[in-house]
Design a protein around this motif. Structure first.
Motif, PDB file in Angstrom:
ATOM      1  N   THR A   1     -18.261  14.891 -21.920  1.00  0.00           N
ATOM      2  CA  THR A   1     -19.159  13.793 -22.299  1.00  0.00           C
ATOM      3  C   THR A   1     -19.590  13.012 -21.061  1.00  0.00           C
ATOM      4  O   THR A   1     -18.934  13.066 -20.013  1.00  0.00           O
ATOM      5  N   ALA A   2     -20.661  12.268 -21.218  1.00  0.00           N
ATOM      6  CA  ALA A   2     -21.138  11.422 -20.126  1.00  0.00           C
ATOM      7  C   ALA A   2     -20.072  10.390 -19.763  1.00  0.00           C
ATOM      8  O   ALA A   2     -19.882  10.076 -18.582  1.00  0.00           O
ATOM      9  N   ALA A   3     -19.350   9.878 -20.761  1.00  0.00           N
ATOM     10  CA  ALA A   3     -18.291   8.898 -20.499  1.00  0.00           C
ATOM     11  C   ALA A   3     -17.165   9.522 -19.676  1.00  0.00           C
ATOM     12  O   ALA A   3     -16.627   8.885 -18.767  1.00  0.00           O
ATOM     13  N   GLU A   4     -16.801  10.768 -19.974  1.00  0.00           N
ATOM     14  CA  GLU A   4     -15.753  11.444 -19.198  1.00  0.00           C
ATOM     15  C   GLU A   4     -16.206  11.672 -17.762  1.00  0.00           C
ATOM     16  O   GLU A   4     -15.427  11.480 -16.826  1.00  0.00           O
ATOM     17  N   LEU A   5     -17.459  12.078 -17.597  1.00  0.00           N
ATOM     18  CA  LEU A   5     -17.977  12.296 -16.246  1.00  0.00           C
ATOM     19  C   LEU A   5     -18.006  10.992 -15.450  1.00  0.00           C
ATOM     20  O   LEU A   5     -17.606  10.960 -14.286  1.00  0.00           O
ATOM     21  N   ARG A   6     -18.427   9.910 -16.086  1.00  0.00           N
ATOM     22  CA  ARG A   6     -18.419   8.601 -15.417  1.00  0.00           C
ATOM     23  C   ARG A   6     -17.000   8.203 -15.021  1.00  0.00           C
ATOM     24  O   ARG A   6     -16.778   7.682 -13.931  1.00  0.00           O
ATOM     25  N   ARG A   7     -16.036   8.470 -15.898  1.00  0.00           N
ATOM     26  CA  ARG A   7     -14.631   8.148 -15.599  1.00  0.00           C
ATOM     27  C   ARG A   7     -14.151   8.933 -14.389  1.00  0.00           C
ATOM     28  O   ARG A   7     -13.508   8.391 -13.491  1.00  0.00           O
ATOM     29  N   LEU A   8     -14.466  10.228 -14.341  1.00  0.00           N
ATOM     30  CA  LEU A   8     -14.065  11.053 -13.199  1.00  0.00           C
ATOM     31  C   LEU A   8     -14.682  10.530 -11.909  1.00  0.00           C
ATOM     32  O   LEU A   8     -14.009  10.438 -10.874  1.00  0.00           O
TER      33      LEU A   8
ATOM     34  N   GLY B   1      -6.340  13.740 -12.474  1.00  0.00           N
ATOM     35  CA  GLY B   1      -5.129  13.601 -11.675  1.00  0.00           C
ATOM     36  C   GLY B   1      -5.334  14.003 -10.227  1.00  0.00           C
ATOM     37  O   GLY B   1      -4.875  13.324  -9.302  1.00  0.00           O
ATOM     38  N   ARG B   2      -6.018  15.113 -10.014  1.00  0.00           N
ATOM     39  CA  ARG B   2      -6.303  15.561  -8.647  1.00  0.00           C
ATOM     40  C   ARG B   2      -7.220  14.577  -7.926  1.00  0.00           C
ATOM     41  O   ARG B   2      -7.053  14.320  -6.742  1.00  0.00           O
ATOM     42  N   LEU B   3      -8.194  14.032  -8.647  1.00  0.00           N
ATOM     43  CA  LEU B   3      -9.088  13.036  -8.054  1.00  0.00           C
ATOM     44  C   LEU B   3      -8.317  11.788  -7.634  1.00  0.00           C
ATOM     45  O   LEU B   3      -8.535  11.260  -6.543  1.00  0.00           O
ATOM     46  N   ALA B   4      -7.428  11.324  -8.500  1.00  0.00           N
ATOM     47  CA  ALA B   4      -6.639  10.128  -8.182  1.00  0.00           C
ATOM     48  C   ALA B   4      -5.762  10.370  -6.960  1.00  0.00           C
ATOM     49  O   ALA B   4      -5.665   9.518  -6.069  1.00  0.00           O
TER      50      ALA B   4
ATOM     51  N   GLY C   1     -13.580   7.370  -6.499  1.00  0.00           N
ATOM     52  CA  GLY C   1     -13.752   6.306  -5.527  1.00  0.00           C
ATOM     53  C   GLY C   1     -14.673   6.675  -4.367  1.00  0.00           C
ATOM     54  O   GLY C   1     -14.700   5.998  -3.352  1.00  0.00           O
ATOM     55  N   ARG C   2     -15.388   7.776  -4.526  1.00  0.00           N
ATOM     56  CA  ARG C   2     -16.272   8.269  -3.481  1.00  0.00           C
ATOM     57  C   ARG C   2     -17.568   8.810  -4.109  1.00  0.00           C
ATOM     58  O   ARG C   2     -17.604   9.071  -5.294  1.00  0.00           O
ATOM     59  N   PRO C   3     -18.593   9.019  -3.300  1.00  0.00           N
ATOM     60  CA  PRO C   3     -19.778   9.693  -3.839  1.00  0.00           C
ATOM     61  C   PRO C   3     -19.380  11.082  -4.349  1.00  0.00           C
ATOM     62  O   PRO C   3     -18.504  11.733  -3.769  1.00  0.00           O
ATOM     63  N   CYS C   4     -20.011  11.493  -5.435  1.00  0.00           N
ATOM     64  CA  CYS C   4     -19.677  12.785  -6.050  1.00  0.00           C
ATOM     65  C   CYS C   4     -20.890  13.706  -6.096  1.00  0.00           C
ATOM     66  O   CYS C   4     -22.008  13.260  -6.343  1.00  0.00           O
ATOM     67  N   ILE C   5     -20.622  14.965  -5.884  1.00  0.00           N
ATOM     68  CA  ILE C   5     -21.587  16.034  -6.096  1.00  0.00           C
ATOM     69  C   ILE C   5     -21.082  16.792  -7.313  1.00  0.00           C
ATOM     70  O   ILE C   5     -19.949  17.295  -7.305  1.00  0.00           O
ATOM     71  N   VAL C   6     -21.880  16.856  -8.367  1.00  0.00           N
ATOM     72  CA  VAL C   6     -21.470  17.544  -9.590  1.00  0.00           C
ATOM     73  C   VAL C   6     -22.135  18.908  -9.588  1.00  0.00           C
ATOM     74  O   VAL C   6     -23.360  19.009  -9.476  1.00  0.00           O
ATOM     75  N   THR C   7     -21.311  19.963  -9.684  1.00  0.00           N
ATOM     76  CA  THR C   7     -21.851  21.319  -9.659  1.00  0.00           C
ATOM     77  C   THR C   7     -21.368  22.141 -10.838  1.00  0.00           C
ATOM     78  O   THR C   7     -20.311  21.880 -11.409  1.00  0.00           O
TER      79      THR C   7
END
Length: 87
Positions: free
Chosen positions: A47-54, A19-22, A59-65
């Motif tokens: 899950t990998a699917a949840e991370l891909r969804r996020l 929600g915050r991402l949207a 809609g932008r490049p992501c840094i996962v930490t």
């Protein structure tokens, strides 16, 4: 070089993070998004699917930490466990 703005988001569940991402995407708040997985109560369950969804919602490049407590984060495990979440 053009300056870039990174929005750091940390939420206690995946739906709240989505929600915050949207909202951030709709408001065009940043160029890059940091997804703080250490805020999730069980980041190892993401899950990998949840991370891909996020990442898609952002809609932008992501840094996962996964920040440990030493870096002001919420991850309580050891360094090996922290790195395994990022692989």
């Amino acid at each position: 070089m053009t300056p870039r703005i990174c929005l750091s988001l940390a939420e206690c569940d995946v739906d709240a993070l989505a929600g915050r991402l949207a909202a951030a995407n709709a408001a065009d708040l940043s160029d890059v998004v940091e997804l703080r997985l250490d805020a999730l109560p069980s980041p190892e369950r993401l899950t990998a699917a949840e991370l891909r969804r996020l990442m898609q919602i952002s809609g932008r490049p992501c840094i996962v930490t996964v920040r440990p407590a030493l870096q002001g984060g919420g991850f309580q495990g050891d360094e090996r466990g922290r790195w395994s979440l990022l692989e």
